[in-house]
Design an enzyme around this catalytic site. Structure first.
Site, PDB file in Angstrom:
ATOM      1  N   GLU A 175       0.800  -1.164   0.149  1.00  0.00           N
ATOM      2  CA  GLU A 175       0.106   0.120   0.042  1.00  0.00           C
ATOM      3  C   GLU A 175       0.688   1.523  -0.064  1.00  0.00           C
ATOM      4  O   GLU A 175       0.776   2.222   0.982  1.00  0.00           O
ATOM      5  CB  GLU A 175      -0.905   0.070   1.084  1.00  0.00           C
ATOM      6  N   GLU A 280      -5.903 -10.843  -1.289  1.00  0.00           N
ATOM      7  CA  GLU A 280      -6.938 -10.669  -0.296  1.00  0.00           C
ATOM      8  C   GLU A 280      -8.579 -10.530  -0.632  1.00  0.00           C
ATOM      9  O   GLU A 280      -9.397  -9.646  -0.128  1.00  0.00           O
ATOM     10  CB  GLU A 280      -6.517  -9.157   0.684  1.00  0.00           C
TER      11      GLU A 280
END
Ligand code: GLA
Length: 402
Positions: A175, A280
């Site tokens: 991220e 995910e």
């Protein structure tokens, strides 16, 4: 037709083919037949997609320490790859300066080895779940670039080095991007500068030369953010710093991203030459409190009327809608099976999901394929039905660019 995949496993190789995953070394083959299936008539996801990609889930300690026996049955029946939900994040494995706690992470890796799984490490460098001390000196002031680089190197060498040859792929940087594709103003960026990403990959390569290394992020379907991820990949490649994969987290909504956007995103990543990992996956069926499409863990929203509508159960119409959404998404994954190595769900059963607590605590969410009693939902059936269907043959990237 993809018959098998070979992934480096230290000195050995993990060959995942029609008969499941097995370790193969120069000294002969270690049998790694799959663990006994749970007593259910449902076909296993990992078997249904064995020619396509690995299938896995993010695990919590209840599962890999054996206390969640029902979860354990789902995992061993359906998954051939695992990711730790939390135990390898910095705040857990390296909570204080000079103090590492490897007890839970050791148990996680041992579990994956016992079950002959492709073991993922998550994550080495992230702005969240990283203790404040990492970025500060004794007086609480920001450390220098050199100090932070030294801390990052020590962390990566110690953690990835400990599991060298045992953890097969690492989310090296998690991220790093804003939604507009610029780099997030995290302490990693403000203290070290933009080359912190390259440094993290270099240190990971030093720590385990055979592990696969990934850049991982959410909402990469957003074109601006996707372009940012492609810039990261291209820059590493230009500097000859190995990156094997991009992790598309895949915290999806019912109405975003569109199938076309999911498709074009994978095609664009494929063109860079890296493999795509869906890392995910979950699909949020609950009403969105904001228009935010991402999965920013720091986001919080207020509970309000109508935002937790399925407290007692998910109505059949929603079960069917979720099943249809999963089927459409898996159709995209199957179309890109030549570049997708792995599809990992973020959790095992609905009761485990982080979406029960984010962005509003205490809601009842239904984002996975298994319900709170660990029974397969209609979404499991629809995904398995996709696996039984025909495969399109159009490659994601032209031949010769693998
Ligand atoms: C991000 C992280 C994961 C996890 C989820 C939410 O996607 O990469 O480790 O924290 O958020 O649980």
């Amino acid at each position: 037709m993809k018959r098998h995949r070979v992934v480096p496993l230290g000195l050995a190789m993990l060959v995942c083919g029609a008969s499941g995953c097995r370790a193969k070394s120069s000294g002969g083959e270690a049998t790694a037949s799959s663990v006994p299936a749970a007593s259910t008539t449902q076909p296993a996801l990992k078997t249904a997609f064995r020619e396509d990609f690995l299938i896995g889930g993010a695990l919590n300690p209840e599962q890999f320490n054996g206390r969640d026996t029902k979860g354990g049955e789902v995992i061993t029946q359906h998954f051939n790859t695992i990711t730790p939900e939390n135990v390898l994040k910095w705040e857990h494995v390296h909570p204080e300066r000079g103090r590492y706690d490897f007890v839970p992470a050791d148990a996680y890796v041992a579990y994956g080895e016992r079950h002959k799984m492709f073991i993922v490490g998550h994550t080495l460098v992230w702005h969240s779940q990283t203790p404040r001390w990492v970025f500060q000196d004794a007086a609480g002031a920001p450390v220098s670039r050199d100090t932070l680089l030294a801390r990052m190197r020590d962390h990566i060498h110690t953690v990835a080095g400990r599991y060298k040859g045992r953890i097969h792929g690492w989310d090296v940087v998690n991220e790093a991007l804003n939604e507009d594709g610029t780099l997030r103003q995290s302490p990693w960026l403000t203290i070290i500068g933009p080359d912190y990403i390259a440094k993290a990959f270099e240190y990971a390569r030093e720590a385990d030369p055979n592990a696969q290394l990934y850049y991982n992020d959410y909402s990469l379907e957003n074109p601006a953010k996707r372009a940012g991820a492609i810039r990261i990949i291209r820059e590493l490649q230009a500097r000859r710093i190995p990156i094997q994969g991009v992790g598309m987290q895949g915290h999806l909504k019912m109405d975003w991203p569109s199938v076309a956007l999911e498709d074009s995103t994978i095609t664009e990543f494929a063109a860079t030459g890296v493999k795509v990992h869906i890392t995910e996956l979950d699909i949020d069926v609950l009403p969105q409190p904001t228009r935010n499409r991402g999965a920013d863990v720091s986001m919080r929203a207020q509970a309000a009327a109508g935002l937790d509508p399925y407290k007692a159960a998910l109505p059949d119409s929603m079960q069917q809608a979720l099943a249809a959404r999963y089927a459409a998404i898996f159709a995209v994954y199957l179309r890109h099976r030549d570049v997708i190595d792995r599809v990992t769900f973020w959790g095992v059963a609905d009761g485990d999901s982080w979406l029960n607590g984010w962005p509003i605590p205490g809601r009842t969410s239904y984002p996975l394929l298994f319900d709170r009693a660990h029974q397969g939902k209609p979404a499991l059936d629809s995904v398995l039905a996709k696996a039984r269907g025909p495969r399109e043959t159009t490659p994601s990237r032209p031949r010769g660019e693998q």
